[in-house]
Design a protein around this motif. Sequence first.
Motif, short mmCIF file in Angstrom:
data_model
loop_
_atom_site.label_atom_id
_atom_site.label_comp_id
_atom_site.label_asym_id
_atom_site.label_seq_id
_atom_site.Cartn_x
_atom_site.Cartn_y
_atom_site.Cartn_z
N ASP A 270 29.19 16.45 79.68
CA ASP A 270 29.75 15.17 79.25
C ASP A 270 30.35 15.37 77.86
OD1 ASP A 270 27.69 14.77 77.26
OD2 ASP A 270 26.39 14.07 78.87
N THR A 271 30.85 14.32 77.29
CA THR A 271 31.58 14.45 76.02
C THR A 271 30.70 14.97 74.88
OG1 THR A 271 31.20 12.10 75.60
CG2 THR A 271 33.31 12.71 76.59
N THR A 272 29.39 14.81 74.97
CA THR A 272 28.52 15.31 73.91
C THR A 272 28.38 16.83 73.95
OG1 THR A 272 26.49 15.07 75.21
CG2 THR A 272 27.18 13.16 73.90
N ASP A 273 28.82 17.46 75.03
CA ASP A 273 28.70 18.91 75.20
C ASP A 273 29.94 19.68 74.77
OD1 ASP A 273 26.11 18.75 76.48
OD2 ASP A 273 27.15 18.09 78.31
N ILE A 274 30.99 19.00 74.40
CA ILE A 274 32.29 19.65 74.23
C ILE A 274 32.27 20.75 73.17
CG2 ILE A 274 34.67 19.23 73.45
CD1 ILE A 274 34.55 16.66 75.13
N LEU A 275 31.64 20.54 72.03
CA LEU A 275 31.60 21.57 70.99
C LEU A 275 30.86 22.82 71.46
CD1 LEU A 275 31.09 19.46 67.73
CD2 LEU A 275 33.15 20.66 68.49
N ASP A 276 29.74 22.63 72.15
CA ASP A 276 28.98 23.77 72.67
C ASP A 276 29.78 24.52 73.73
OD1 ASP A 276 26.74 23.27 71.04
OD2 ASP A 276 25.89 21.89 72.52
N VAL A 277 30.46 23.79 74.60
CA VAL A 277 31.29 24.41 75.63
C VAL A 277 32.41 25.21 74.97
CG1 VAL A 277 32.97 23.91 77.47
CG2 VAL A 277 30.72 22.79 77.46
N ALA A 278 33.04 24.65 73.96
CA ALA A 278 34.11 25.35 73.24
C ALA A 278 33.59 26.67 72.67
CB ALA A 278 34.68 24.46 72.14
N GLU A 279 32.42 26.65 72.09
CA GLU A 279 31.85 27.87 71.50
C GLU A 279 31.59 28.93 72.57
OE1 GLU A 279 30.86 30.57 68.85
OE2 GLU A 279 31.67 28.61 68.35
N LEU A 280 31.05 28.53 73.71
CA LEU A 280 30.81 29.49 74.78
C LEU A 280 32.11 30.06 75.34
CD1 LEU A 280 27.84 28.58 74.59
CD2 LEU A 280 27.77 28.68 77.07
N LEU A 281 33.12 29.21 75.49
CA LEU A 281 34.41 29.70 75.97
C LEU A 281 35.02 30.71 75.01
CD1 LEU A 281 35.93 26.42 77.42
CD2 LEU A 281 35.16 28.42 78.71
N LYS A 282 34.92 30.45 73.72
CA LYS A 282 35.43 31.40 72.73
C LYS A 282 34.69 32.73 72.81
CE LYS A 282 37.07 27.96 69.43
NZ LYS A 282 36.88 27.35 68.11
#
Length: 152
Positions: free
Chosen positions: A12-24
Amino acid sequence: MREKNIIIKKIDTTDILDVAELLKRLYLELGEEKECNHYVTEELISDFVKNNNYVILKASENNNIIGLITLSESQAIYCGGKYGLIDELYVLPEHRSEKIGVLLIEEAKKIGLEKKWMRIAVTAPSSNNSRAMKFYKKNKFDFAGPKLSYEL
């Protein structure tokens, strides 16, 4: 190995920063994809979360995201209709060999059945990534050839 309490669900929207870090981290690890890191923005991930034809699943342990899989929907005559495409699959290195990837794939299969996909495809890992190829084959993916792309 200790019993793990892994939860697989859509982000959900609260996960976006963590998801971005994993994708990087994924793109840096892949090497040939490292230039993609400039695309990883909160805005783009937010847009994808709102898209019905795109799914990001997270694997969490103790409220920490330790893995993810992204799925997009496409369609083609050669496969008889709609199909899913695994765009990214990443598990933090310290959690590999703990079946996190398998749990993410199994949840992706459930989504594919719900969406009436004919198959789930993944771009073949580069030849220098035999571990990834073994993982997909072990999870019953058949080799159908790598993809080529043209940047527009």
